[in-house]
Write a protein that holds these residues in place. Structure first.
Motif, PDB file in Angstrom:
ATOM      1  N   CYS A 137       0.814  -1.215   0.000  1.00 36.78           N
ATOM      2  CA  CYS A 137       0.000   0.000   0.000  1.00 36.78           C
ATOM      3  C   CYS A 137       0.849   1.268   0.000  1.00 36.78           C
ATOM      4  CB  CYS A 137      -0.965  -0.016   1.187  1.00 36.78           C
ATOM      5  SG  CYS A 137      -2.295  -1.239   1.002  1.00 36.78           S
ATOM      6  N   ALA A 138       2.021   1.208   0.611  1.00 32.09           N
ATOM      7  CA  ALA A 138       2.921   2.366   0.571  1.00 32.09           C
ATOM      8  C   ALA A 138       3.340   2.658  -0.865  1.00 32.09           C
ATOM      9  CB  ALA A 138       4.147   2.109   1.442  1.00 32.09           C
ATOM     10  N   VAL A 139       3.696   1.623  -1.606  1.00 32.37           N
ATOM     11  CA  VAL A 139       4.155   1.805  -2.984  1.00 32.37           C
ATOM     12  C   VAL A 139       3.008   2.217  -3.907  1.00 32.37           C
ATOM     13  CG1 VAL A 139       5.129   0.607  -4.991  1.00 32.37           C
ATOM     14  CG2 VAL A 139       6.085   0.199  -2.715  1.00 32.37           C
ATOM     15  N   LEU A 140       1.815   1.618  -3.709  1.00 29.87           N
ATOM     16  CA  LEU A 140       0.690   1.880  -4.604  1.00 29.87           C
ATOM     17  C   LEU A 140      -0.161   3.072  -4.181  1.00 29.87           C
ATOM     18  CD1 LEU A 140      -0.474  -1.780  -5.368  1.00 29.87           C
ATOM     19  CD2 LEU A 140       1.000  -0.282  -6.746  1.00 29.87           C
ATOM     20  N   GLY A 141       0.099   3.623  -3.003  1.00 30.55           N
ATOM     21  CA  GLY A 141      -0.586   4.836  -2.583  1.00 30.55           C
ATOM     22  C   GLY A 141      -1.956   4.641  -1.982  1.00 30.55           C
ATOM     23  N   HIS A 142      -2.177   3.530  -1.265  1.00 24.85           N
ATOM     24  CA  HIS A 142      -3.449   3.290  -0.581  1.00 24.85           C
ATOM     25  C   HIS A 142      -3.298   3.539   0.914  1.00 24.85           C
ATOM     26  CE1 HIS A 142      -5.526   1.521  -4.018  1.00 24.85           C
ATOM     27  NE2 HIS A 142      -4.432   0.824  -4.275  1.00 24.85           N
ATOM     28  N   PRO A 143      -4.080   4.442   1.510  1.00 28.48           N
ATOM     29  CA  PRO A 143      -4.075   4.568   2.973  1.00 28.48           C
ATOM     30  C   PRO A 143      -4.475   3.233   3.602  1.00 28.48           C
ATOM     31  CG  PRO A 143      -5.271   6.383   1.947  1.00 28.48           C
ATOM     32  CD  PRO A 143      -5.015   5.379   0.872  1.00 28.48           C
ATOM     33  N   LEU A 144      -3.751   2.806   4.633  1.00 30.30           N
ATOM     34  CA  LEU A 144      -3.953   1.467   5.184  1.00 30.30           C
ATOM     35  C   LEU A 144      -4.191   1.511   6.685  1.00 30.30           C
ATOM     36  CD1 LEU A 144      -3.836  -1.664   4.896  1.00 30.30           C
ATOM     37  CD2 LEU A 144      -1.355  -1.473   5.183  1.00 30.30           C
ATOM     38  N   THR A 145      -5.244   0.827   7.135  1.00 30.12           N
ATOM     39  CA  THR A 145      -5.517   0.638   8.555  1.00 30.12           C
ATOM     40  C   THR A 145      -5.464  -0.850   8.858  1.00 30.12           C
ATOM     41  OG1 THR A 145      -6.952   2.586   8.646  1.00 30.12           O
ATOM     42  CG2 THR A 145      -7.182   0.969  10.414  1.00 30.12           C
ATOM     43  N   LEU A 146      -4.752  -1.208   9.922  1.00 30.92           N
ATOM     44  CA  LEU A 146      -4.593  -2.605  10.305  1.00 30.92           C
ATOM     45  C   LEU A 146      -5.072  -2.809  11.730  1.00 30.92           C
ATOM     46  CD1 LEU A 146      -1.138  -2.762   8.651  1.00 30.92           C
ATOM     47  CD2 LEU A 146      -3.083  -4.141   7.920  1.00 30.92           C
ATOM     48  N   VAL A 147      -5.795  -3.896  11.956  1.00 31.11           N
ATOM     49  CA  VAL A 147      -6.336  -4.205  13.269  1.00 31.11           C
ATOM     50  C   VAL A 147      -5.690  -5.502  13.749  1.00 31.11           C
ATOM     51  CG1 VAL A 147      -8.421  -4.625  14.611  1.00 31.11           C
ATOM     52  CG2 VAL A 147      -8.506  -3.090  12.624  1.00 31.11           C
ATOM     53  N   MET A 148      -5.113  -5.458  14.944  1.00 24.18           N
ATOM     54  CA  MET A 148      -4.336  -6.586  15.450  1.00 24.18           C
ATOM     55  C   MET A 148      -4.534  -6.743  16.951  1.00 24.18           C
ATOM     56  SD  MET A 148      -0.187  -7.122  15.037  1.00 24.18           S
ATOM     57  CE  MET A 148       0.314  -5.948  16.305  1.00 24.18           C
ATOM     58  N   SER A 149      -4.522  -7.970  17.427  1.00 22.84           N
ATOM     59  CA  SER A 149      -4.620  -8.220  18.858  1.00 22.84           C
ATOM     60  C   SER A 149      -3.389  -7.670  19.581  1.00 22.84           C
ATOM     61  CB  SER A 149      -4.730  -9.722  19.116  1.00 22.84           C
ATOM     62  OG  SER A 149      -4.591  -9.993  20.499  1.00 22.84           O
ATOM     63  N   LYS A 150      -3.602  -7.178  20.786  1.00 22.58           N
ATOM     64  CA  LYS A 150      -2.478  -6.723  21.608  1.00 22.58           C
ATOM     65  C   LYS A 150      -1.550  -7.868  22.004  1.00 22.58           C
ATOM     66  CE  LYS A 150      -3.601  -2.375  23.906  1.00 22.58           C
ATOM     67  NZ  LYS A 150      -3.685  -1.706  25.223  1.00 22.58           N
ATOM     68  N   GLY A 151      -2.023  -9.094  21.823  1.00 17.91           N
ATOM     69  CA  GLY A 151      -1.179 -10.236  22.149  1.00 17.91           C
ATOM     70  C   GLY A 151      -0.087 -10.492  21.139  1.00 17.91           C
ATOM     71  N   ASN A 152      -0.247  -9.987  19.912  1.00 18.29           N
ATOM     72  CA  ASN A 152       0.792 -10.135  18.903  1.00 18.29           C
ATOM     73  C   ASN A 152       1.930  -9.162  19.174  1.00 18.29           C
ATOM     74  OD1 ASN A 152      -1.937 -10.707  16.823  1.00 18.29           O
ATOM     75  ND2 ASN A 152      -0.292 -12.209  17.029  1.00 18.29           N
ATOM     76  N   SER A 153       3.121  -9.548  18.770  1.00 17.02           N
ATOM     77  CA  SER A 153       4.319  -8.791  19.141  1.00 17.02           C
ATOM     78  C   SER A 153       4.264  -7.340  18.666  1.00 17.02           C
ATOM     79  CB  SER A 153       5.573  -9.471  18.587  1.00 17.02           C
ATOM     80  OG  SER A 153       5.478  -9.653  17.196  1.00 17.02           O
ATOM     81  N   VAL A 154       4.684  -6.458  19.539  1.00 17.34           N
ATOM     82  CA  VAL A 154       4.627  -5.023  19.264  1.00 17.34           C
ATOM     83  C   VAL A 154       5.554  -4.642  18.115  1.00 17.34           C
ATOM     84  CG1 VAL A 154       6.428  -4.373  20.921  1.00 17.34           C
ATOM     85  CG2 VAL A 154       4.566  -2.760  20.392  1.00 17.34           C
ATOM     86  N   GLN A 155       6.602  -5.442  17.851  1.00 17.94           N
ATOM     87  CA  GLN A 155       7.486  -5.154  16.718  1.00 17.94           C
ATOM     88  C   GLN A 155       6.715  -5.074  15.412  1.00 17.94           C
ATOM     89  OE1 GLN A 155       8.523  -6.855  19.223  1.00 17.94           O
ATOM     90  NE2 GLN A 155      10.720  -6.657  19.539  1.00 17.94           N
TER      91      GLN A 155
END
Length: 325
Positions: A90-108
């Motif tokens: 999405c950075a290369v193609l120019g799409h604004p991106l929102t991602l939803v993830m559990s807090k249990g997944n690594s913060v990295q």
């Protein structure tokens, strides 16, 4: 190959051209035989995981189908790797991106996504703890992601139900393995998250040679593909073993399963680093552990070659610690 002033060069036009065609490496120092383990180095993708393949393919196909217009916003629910891959695309193609993830997944993973311009919403856990994400935790994140997609009108990638997820591996991962191995594959092993990697690559390989055996690596105690009750919903294999059989998984290509404990995944992660010089994540280690079990099971000829994937880099993980939240 492009040319500058008539001279050929190997300059890539963008990060998208860095996706796929990952090396196939022999793990001959870790496993000395009989037989051989060959591993696809998916961590060399620009988003540092196998999910770059599906991210590019799903977004390209959505654009081609007119489901996603230029500069339209995109939203996805992720355990992290799909989000990192989508962030690259999405950075290369120019799409604004929102991602939803559990807090249990690594913060990295959240830091990686945000560094590429994406917005990451981390949803509180309902059952697990940091580093251990259960099906209930994922469902909470999924519900939030679907709600946000409906409210915003963003294109919802929907990796768990998107057939282009499977098609990405049928059209890239499978053919690469077949070509790179010199058409010598006796078995294929893969952990299952969405089911895209196993189904797509196995389908391609079995079409080339129906005698190739395809196995799934599952977290011990969370083995729905095997068909046993879930006794350990919390395990170290983030992004796989979610506690249900994903809709994209196809039993037609399955020849069996191998359970891998947290202790085995931790041991093989250490061995892959110390013996092969490769720092990978826990699902990668589970793949290798399962490949060793398969070679030692007597199900294959002694000189068999087993192909698996090193799904992502170990840099995407943190020590399990409550305070990181």
């Amino acid at each position: 190959m492009a040319e500058v002033n008539g001279v050929p060069n190997e300059i890539k036009s963008s990060a998208l051209e860095l996706i796929g065609n990952t090396p196939l490496v022999a793990l001959d120092r870790l496993y000395t035989g009989p037989g051989r383990i060959l591993a696809k180095c998916e961590f060399v993708n620009p988003g540092a995981s196998v999910k770059c393949r599906t991210s590019l393919h799903m977004i390209r196909k959505a654009r081609e189908a007119g489901l996603l217009k230029p500069k339209d916003p995109v939203i996805e629910v992720t355990s992290g790797n799909q989000g990192c891959g989508l962030s690259v695309v999405c950075a290369v193609l120019g799409h604004p991106l929102t991602l939803v993830m559990s807090k249990g997944n690594s913060v990295q993973r959240a830091l990686h996504m945000e560094a590429l311009g994406a917005k990451c919403i981390r949803v509180p856990q309902v059952q697990g703890k940091y580093g251990f994400v259960t099906q209930a935790d994922f469902k909470a994140a999924e519900a939030e992601g679907i709600k946000l997609a409906e409210k915003s009108g963003s294109y919802f990638v929907n990796q768990y139900n998107n057939e282009m997820n499977v098609d990405a591996h049928y059209s890239t991962t499978g053919p690469e393995i077949w070509r790179q191995s010199g058409h010598r594959v006796d078995a294929f092993v893969a952990a299952v998250g969405t089911g895209g990697t196993f189904t797509g690559a196995s389908k391609y390989l079995k079409e080339r040679n129906p005698n190739i055996l395809c196995y799934v690596a599952e977290p011990a105690g969370a083995e729905p593909i095997k068909g046993t009750p879930i006794t350990k919903p919390m395990h170290l294999l983030q992004g796989s073993g979610s506690g249900c059989v994903p809709s994209l998984f196809n039993y037609e290509y399955l020849d069996g399963t191998f359970a891998v404990t947290d202790e085995e995944a931790t041991e093989y992660r250490k061995l892959i680093g110390e013996k092969e010089g490769l720092f990978v994540g826990f699902s990668s280690a589970a793949n290798v552990a399962a490949a060793v079990k398969l070679l030692q099971s007597g199900k294959l000829p002694e000189d068999a070659w087993v192909v698996t994937l090193l799904n992502d880099t170990g840099l995407k993980y943190t020590p399990v610690a409550e305070e990181i939240q």
